[in-house]
Design a protein around this motif. Structure first.
Motif, PDB file in Angstrom:
ATOM      1  N   GLN A 181       0.821  -1.213   0.000  1.00 10.62           N
ATOM      2  CA  GLN A 181       0.000   0.000   0.000  1.00 10.62           C
ATOM      3  C   GLN A 181       0.857   1.266   0.000  1.00 10.62           C
ATOM      4  O   GLN A 181       0.433   2.306  -0.509  1.00 10.62           O
TER       5      GLN A 181
ATOM      6  N   ARG B 263      -1.953   1.702  -6.310  1.00  9.95           N
ATOM      7  CA  ARG B 263      -3.191   1.205  -5.712  1.00  9.95           C
ATOM      8  C   ARG B 263      -3.754   0.044  -6.534  1.00  9.95           C
ATOM      9  O   ARG B 263      -3.575  -0.036  -7.746  1.00  9.95           O
ATOM     10  N   TYR B 264      -4.441  -0.850  -5.837  1.00 10.37           N
ATOM     11  CA  TYR B 264      -5.117  -1.954  -6.507  1.00 10.37           C
ATOM     12  C   TYR B 264      -6.358  -1.416  -7.205  1.00 10.37           C
ATOM     13  O   TYR B 264      -7.139  -0.675  -6.614  1.00 10.37           O
TER      14      TYR B 264
ATOM     15  N   ILE C 128      -7.921  -5.766 -13.716  1.00 13.00           N
ATOM     16  CA  ILE C 128      -7.356  -7.074 -13.395  1.00 13.00           C
ATOM     17  C   ILE C 128      -6.816  -7.728 -14.666  1.00 13.00           C
ATOM     18  O   ILE C 128      -7.502  -7.748 -15.696  1.00 13.00           O
TER      19      ILE C 128
ATOM     20  N   ASN D  58      -3.677  -6.705 -12.071  1.00 16.85           N
ATOM     21  CA  ASN D  58      -2.971  -5.474 -11.759  1.00 16.85           C
ATOM     22  C   ASN D  58      -1.472  -5.693 -11.981  1.00 16.85           C
ATOM     23  O   ASN D  58      -0.751  -6.092 -11.071  1.00 16.85           O
TER      24      ASN D  58
ATOM     25  N   GLY E 159       4.594  -3.758  -7.674  1.00 14.58           N
ATOM     26  CA  GLY E 159       4.291  -3.695  -6.256  1.00 14.58           C
ATOM     27  C   GLY E 159       5.561  -3.624  -5.439  1.00 14.58           C
ATOM     28  O   GLY E 159       6.273  -2.626  -5.456  1.00 14.58           O
TER      29      GLY E 159
ATOM     30  N   VAL F 275       1.532  -5.939  -8.387  1.00 19.48           N
ATOM     31  CA  VAL F 275       0.540  -5.735  -7.340  1.00 19.48           C
ATOM     32  C   VAL F 275      -0.388  -6.948  -7.252  1.00 19.48           C
ATOM     33  O   VAL F 275      -0.737  -7.388  -6.150  1.00 19.48           O
ATOM     34  N   GLU F 276      -0.766  -7.501  -8.391  1.00 21.35           N
ATOM     35  CA  GLU F 276      -1.642  -8.677  -8.400  1.00 21.35           C
ATOM     36  C   GLU F 276      -0.984  -9.856  -7.704  1.00 21.35           C
ATOM     37  O   GLU F 276      -1.612 -10.567  -6.898  1.00 21.35           O
TER      38      GLU F 276
ATOM     39  N   TYR G 219      -0.966  -9.343  -3.861  1.00 17.68           N
ATOM     40  CA  TYR G 219      -2.265  -9.559  -3.227  1.00 17.68           C
ATOM     41  C   TYR G 219      -2.687 -11.024  -3.292  1.00 17.68           C
ATOM     42  O   TYR G 219      -3.355 -11.526  -2.376  1.00 17.68           O
TER      43      TYR G 219
ATOM     44  N   GLN H   8      -9.117  -4.284  -2.371  1.00 15.11           N
ATOM     45  CA  GLN H   8      -9.264  -4.892  -3.693  1.00 15.11           C
ATOM     46  C   GLN H   8     -10.654  -4.676  -4.294  1.00 15.11           C
ATOM     47  O   GLN H   8     -10.937  -5.167  -5.369  1.00 15.11           O
TER      48      GLN H   8
ATOM     49  N   ARG I   6      -6.584   4.131  -1.535  1.00 19.02           N
ATOM     50  CA  ARG I   6      -7.402   3.020  -2.045  1.00 19.02           C
ATOM     51  C   ARG I   6      -8.675   3.504  -2.722  1.00 19.02           C
ATOM     52  O   ARG I   6      -9.185   2.860  -3.642  1.00 19.02           O
TER      53      ARG I   6
END
Length: 498
Positions: A160, A165-166, A171, A173, A177, A194-195, A198, A239, A441
Motif C-alpha cells: 500500500q 493502488r489496486y 485485473i 494489476n 508492487g 501488485v496482483e 495480493y 481490492q 485506495r
C-alpha cells in the motif's frame, strides 16, 4: 533483498520473547546462548520467537520516533489531512509536508520498509521451521497460523505504501508492487506485480483461517481467527471485493460488543477494551519512554513534542459532527482540555486530541490499537453500500447510534451513503493509522485546503504548518520511494518515479 544476520536475529527474537504477559519475564536460559537449532527445533521455542514478533511491534529501532508499528501508524495519518500539526515542532514533519516521501535517502521512507520486512523475515524464520519442530500438531497450527498472518500483514502494509493502488477494473494489476519475500535468504528479488502480491497475501490469510480455527488466544497481543477474518476484510476492501469484505467483517465482529461511551472517552489505552481485537500491551518493564506511542499521540504526557505540538483534528472534519456524538468530546475545540491533567507548560491549541492518554504526565505508556470491532462495522457498511445492499445503513446505524444516541438511521443511498460512511470512518479511526491508505485506495485527492485550526482562547497560534495542501488522486507521489540503501543492496528493485 537487504537482510540481516539470521543468528543475530534469532538471539534478538529470544530476547524479545519477553512479551506482553508479565509471567513471560521468568526466563530461565541466558538468551545470549540461544543458537539457531535451539530456537527453531521445538514448538516451545518457536512460541518464544512468535512472542518476539509480538514484542517487536512496539520497540524502538533507530530514531526516537521509530517505534515499530506505532511509528508507522503515525506516518500514515500524518500524511493525510485529518491530523494537524499546530506548529513546526513535531517528528515526521517531512512526512506531514510530503517532502521526505519523495526523497529516497529519507529515514521516513526507510523506516516502514525496514519495519515491515523485519516482521516478514521473522515470520519466515518460523514458517521454515514449524512443520518439523518437535511438539504437538495443535501448537504447530497456532504458531504457523499467526506467522502467516504476520507475513500477510507485512506485505499488505508495504504494497500500500510503495506500490500503486489496486484497481479492480484493471485485473490483473500488472503495475509494480514490492519484492515478495517468502523465505529467509539474501536473494536479490525484483518487485512483484501488485496482483501477485495480493494473491500471496490472500493465500497466507486463507491458510491461517484454517489453522486458527478453535484457537483461544491468551490476550489481544496474539493473532486469532477473528484477526484473520478482520485482515481478510481489510484486504478485500482495498481490492474492491465487496462480498468478501462484508462477509469477513461480519464474521470478525461476531459475538463482540462495541465499547460504551464511558470507555470511549477513557483514553484508548487498554488492550483489554471489549472492542479491541488486536493490540499491544506496553509493560512497564518494556517501556520505551520518550519513544512510546503515548509520547507522541497522547495529550497528557510531559514530552517536548506533546507540550509544544499536540496533535489536532482537522476542524473541517470535527465541525461536521454534533455535540451529542461522543467522538467529538475526545477533541477540545478550545484546547483547554478541562477534564484531564496537563502539565503547566503545555501550550494550548484548538481542536487538540485527547483520544489517546498515557498512564500519567510522567509515564508515556499507552496500549496501541491495531484492529477494532468498529472498523468491521465500517467495512461491512462500505462494502454493502457499494453493492447497493439496503442493509448497509443498518450496519452503519449499529455503530453510530452507539457513539451518538441522537443519530437517526441514514436514508441515503448510492454514493451519498458511501460518502457518509467515509465521513464516519475518518473520525472513528482518527490517529489509528488509516487515512493515507484510505485516500489512496479510494483514489481520492489529499485536500487540506481551508483553515485547519481557529484561534484558541489561550493562544495566538492560528494555523497548521502544512506546506502541502493538495495532492491530486493518482499522482506519482502516492507511491513512496524505495530507500536508496535498499536499491544499492538490491539493484533488482526498480525505483518509483520521482
Amino acid at each position: 533483498m537487504k537482510t540481516f544476520n539470521l543468528k543475530f536475529l534469532l538471539v534478538v527474537l529470544s530476547i524479545l520473547s519477553l512479551s506482553s504477559c508479565s509471567e513471560d519475564f521468568l526466563v530461565k536460559t541466558p538468551t545470549e546462548f540461544v543458537d539457531y537449532a535451539s530456537a527453531t527445533s521445538t514448538t516451545d521455542n518457536l512460541f518464544s520467537l512468535l512472542n518476539g514478533i509480538h514484542r517487536s511491534l512496539y520497540i524502538r529501532y533507530e530514531a526516537q520516533n521509530e517505534t515499530g508499528i506505532a511509528g508507522c501508524m503515525q506516518q500514515i495519518d500524518i500524511a493525510g489531512e485529518d491530523l494537524v500539526y499546530p506548529i513546526s515542532n513535531g517528528w515526521f514533519l517531512g512526512v506531514y509536508n510530503w517532502t521526505n516521501l519523495s526523497n529516497e535517502n529519507s529515514q521516513d521512507v526507510a523506516f516502514p520498509y525496514r519495519t515491515f520486512y523485519r516482521i516478514n523475515r521473522n515470520a519466515n524464520t518460523i514458517l521454515e521451521s514449524v512443520d518439523v519442530a518437535t511438539g504437538s500438531d495443535s501448537d504447530r497450527k497456532i504458531i504457523k497460523g499467526q506467522a502467516l498472518l504476520y507475513r500477510a500483514f507485512a506485505h499488505f502494509q508495504l504494497v500500500q505504501l510503495y506500490g500503486k493502488r489496486y484497481d479492480a477494473t484493471a485485473i490483473p494489476n500488472t503495475q509494480l508492487g514490492i519484492p515478495l519475500v517468502l523465505k529467509v535468504s539474501n536473494d536479490q528479488l525484483p518487485r512483484s506485480t501488485v496482483e501477485e502480491v495480493y494473491t500471496q497475501i490472500n493465500k497466507d490469510i486463507d491458510d491461517a483461517l484454517v489453522l486458527l480455527v478453535g484457537y483461544k488466544k491468551p490476550n489481544n497481543s496474539h493473532l486469532d481467527l477473528r484477526v484473520a477474518q478482520g485482515l481478510k476484510a481489510r484486504v478485500a476492501l482495498v481490492q474492491q471485493n465487496w462480498p468478501v469484505a462484508s462477509a469477513n467483517a461480519i464474521l470478525a465482529r461476531a459475538g463482540k460488543s462495541l465499547m460504551t461511551n464511558a470507555a470511549y472517552v477513557s483514553g484508548f489505552n487498554s488492550y483489554t477494551n471489549s472492542e479491541w481485537m488486536w493490540g499491544s500491551y506496553v509493560n512497564e518493564l518494556q517501556s520505551e519512554s520518550f519513544a512510546n506511542f503515548g509520547a507522541y499521540m497522547s495529550r497528557n504526557y510531559s514530552s517536548t513534542v506533546i507540550r509544544s505540538c499536540p496533535k489536532a483534528i482537522f476542524n473541517k472534519l470535527w465541525d461536521q459532527f454534533p455535540s451529542t456524538d461522543v467522538r467529538t468530546t475526545i477533541f477540545s475545540k478550545t484546547g483547554l482540555h478541562p477534564n484531564i491533567t496537563l502539565v503547566s507548560t503545555a501550550v494550548k491549541f484548538p481542536y487538540t486530541s485527547q483520544k489517546f492518554l498515557s498512564v500519567s504526565t510522567g509515564d508515556s505508556r499507552c496500549d496501541i490499537p491495531y484492529m477494532r470491532i468498529a472498523e468491521m462495522y465500517l467495512i461491512e457498511a462500505e462494502a454493502k453500500a457499494k453493492m447497493n445492499d439496503a442493509t448497509a445503513s443498518t450496519a452503519l446505524f449499529t455503530l453510530i447510534s452507539n457513539r451518538n444516541p441522537a443519530y437517526v438511521k441514514s436514508t441515503a443511498t448510492g454514493q451519498a451513503l458511501v460518502n457518509e460512511i467515509y465521513l464516519h470512518r475518518r473520525i472513528e479511526l482518527w490517529g489509528e493509522g488509516f487515512r493515507f491508505y484510505d485516500l489512496k485506495r479510494t483514489n481520492s485527492p489529499l485536500d487540506r485546503v481551508g483553515p485547519t485550526t481557529v484561534p484558541a482562547t489561550t493562544s495566538n497560534h492560528i494555523s497548521s504548518v502544512a506546506q502541502v495542501f493538495s495532492i491530486p488522486a493518482g499522482d506519482k507521489r502516492w507511491q513512496w520511494l524505495f530507500p536508496r540503501a535498499e536499491i544499492n543492496a538490491n539493484p533488482a528493485i526498480e525505483q518509483n518515479p520521482n
